[in-house]
Design an enzyme around this catalytic site. Structure first.
Site, PDB file in Angstrom:
ATOM      1  N   ALA A   1      72.054 -51.338  69.215  1.00 21.92           N
ATOM      2  CA  ALA A   1      72.485 -52.424  70.095  1.00 21.92           C
ATOM      3  C   ALA A   1      71.636 -52.464  71.355  1.00 21.92           C
ATOM      4  CB  ALA A   1      73.960 -52.256  70.471  1.00 21.92           C
ATOM      5  N   ASP A   2      71.477 -53.645  71.895  1.00 22.02           N
ATOM      6  CA  ASP A   2      70.801 -53.775  73.187  1.00 22.02           C
ATOM      7  C   ASP A   2      71.423 -54.929  73.957  1.00 22.02           C
ATOM      8  OD1 ASP A   2      68.494 -52.775  74.851  1.00 22.02           O
ATOM      9  OD2 ASP A   2      68.131 -54.927  74.874  1.00 22.02           O
ATOM     10  N   THR A   3      71.569 -54.733  75.270  1.00 26.45           N
ATOM     11  CA  THR A   3      72.212 -55.729  76.128  1.00 26.45           C
ATOM     12  C   THR A   3      71.277 -56.119  77.267  1.00 26.45           C
ATOM     13  OG1 THR A   3      74.377 -54.737  75.652  1.00 26.45           O
ATOM     14  CG2 THR A   3      74.235 -56.164  77.589  1.00 26.45           C
TER      15      THR A   3
END
Lengths: 194, 194
Positions: A70-72
């Protein structure tokens, strides 16, 4: 034997998965964040980096696992707001967020480490800050909450008092879009959280 | 000496205030929820009950305190969804929420126990459920999470996997609109959280 791997160093993502009573191990993805072009549109950037993280963890996995990367990112007028480099940077970021809305994108990539079956998606949440005074921003920075967070705030902590409303998945802002993730795990990977 | 009193038995409201690093004591408000007419519109109902709770706690306070009362209701087509009476009731509630949006209202009442200065407000958050299968609803009920919660779900727990998005303050759904509360405490009662 835990089937799920979280390919993330984020304590907040770990907490979100724990909160769903999911059994999982963590593999630090050792991904080079600079390998993805920051000129990409945010939804492509986060999906790209989420998949790099997931496959970096897949490489470290001998047994069959379901790996979640995941990346935000926090975006304001199509510009990325990353983790602040110092207090002045944090001040300028929070000042720019004051009295208006910005968007938070999280990309997720789920991969079966043996079959290579994979699924990539993203969610966007709009976050509306109330107008902040300089004194409030300075007091908030002094709490130390902002320094390790993209956009220089934590929605789950004291930063919550700045946020009038959101439009989208709350947990997407914290770092993991749980509704979307649960749907993918169930429909694509036969992993049922309930 | 703690200046703030939370007039609520809700463990979730307690957790939200703790999360803001506020020092406070709890006074159980002993309010009769049936004393407020459930035929009132939701925003009036929650403000009315929040104030009843706040003043019930004020009565038990000898020293000068800032007392916070709060009440939350879940509404669907202007009908209140309360805590489920049993598993069948929980099933019917979750079935009625499936694939559509509903609204959550929280009323807050803040009172200075000596000067009687007081402030009442409410927030509304719209919550969008994805379509749920009967099996999912049954599995969720089996986790036991829903039984002590209005609307039969917890947004902060496993219920999060049902929620596609919200529009409003997330913490308002959990039980306390923190942005609004912090603004009232600061501007009306000179209590600064930061």
């Amino acid at each position: 034997m835990k089937k799920i791997i979280l390919a993330s160093n984020s304590p907040r993502r770990k907490e979100i998965l724990e909160n769903l009573n999911i059994k999982f191990d963590i593999i630090s993805p050792d991904a080079d964040e600079d390998s993805v072009d920051k000129a990409l549109p945010a939804h492509l950037y986060v999906e790209n980096l989420a998949s790099i993280k997931a496959f970096a963890a897949v490489k470290k996995t001998a047994l069959e696992k379901i790996v979640i990367g995941a990346d935000t990112v926090v975006t304001l007028d199509d510009k990325f707001l990353l983790k602040p480099k110092g207090e002045e940077d944090a001040f300028n970021m929070l000042k720019s967020l004051s009295g208006r809305s910005h968007s938070v994108y999280t990309g997720i990539c789920v991969v079966n480490s043996h079959t290579a079956q994979s699924c990539i998606a993203y969610e966007k949440t709009d976050v509306y800050f109330r107008k902040l005074s300089d004194d409030e921003i300075i007091s908030y920075i002094k709490t130390g909450e902002c320094m390790d967070k993209a956009g220089a705030y934590g929605i789950q902590g004291l930063g919550s008092i700045f946020i009038e409303k959101i439009n989208g998945d709350y947990f997407n802002v914290v770092g993991l879009p749980v509704c979307r993730l649960a749907k993918i795990l169930k429909e694509e990977f036969c992993v049922d959280i309930l």
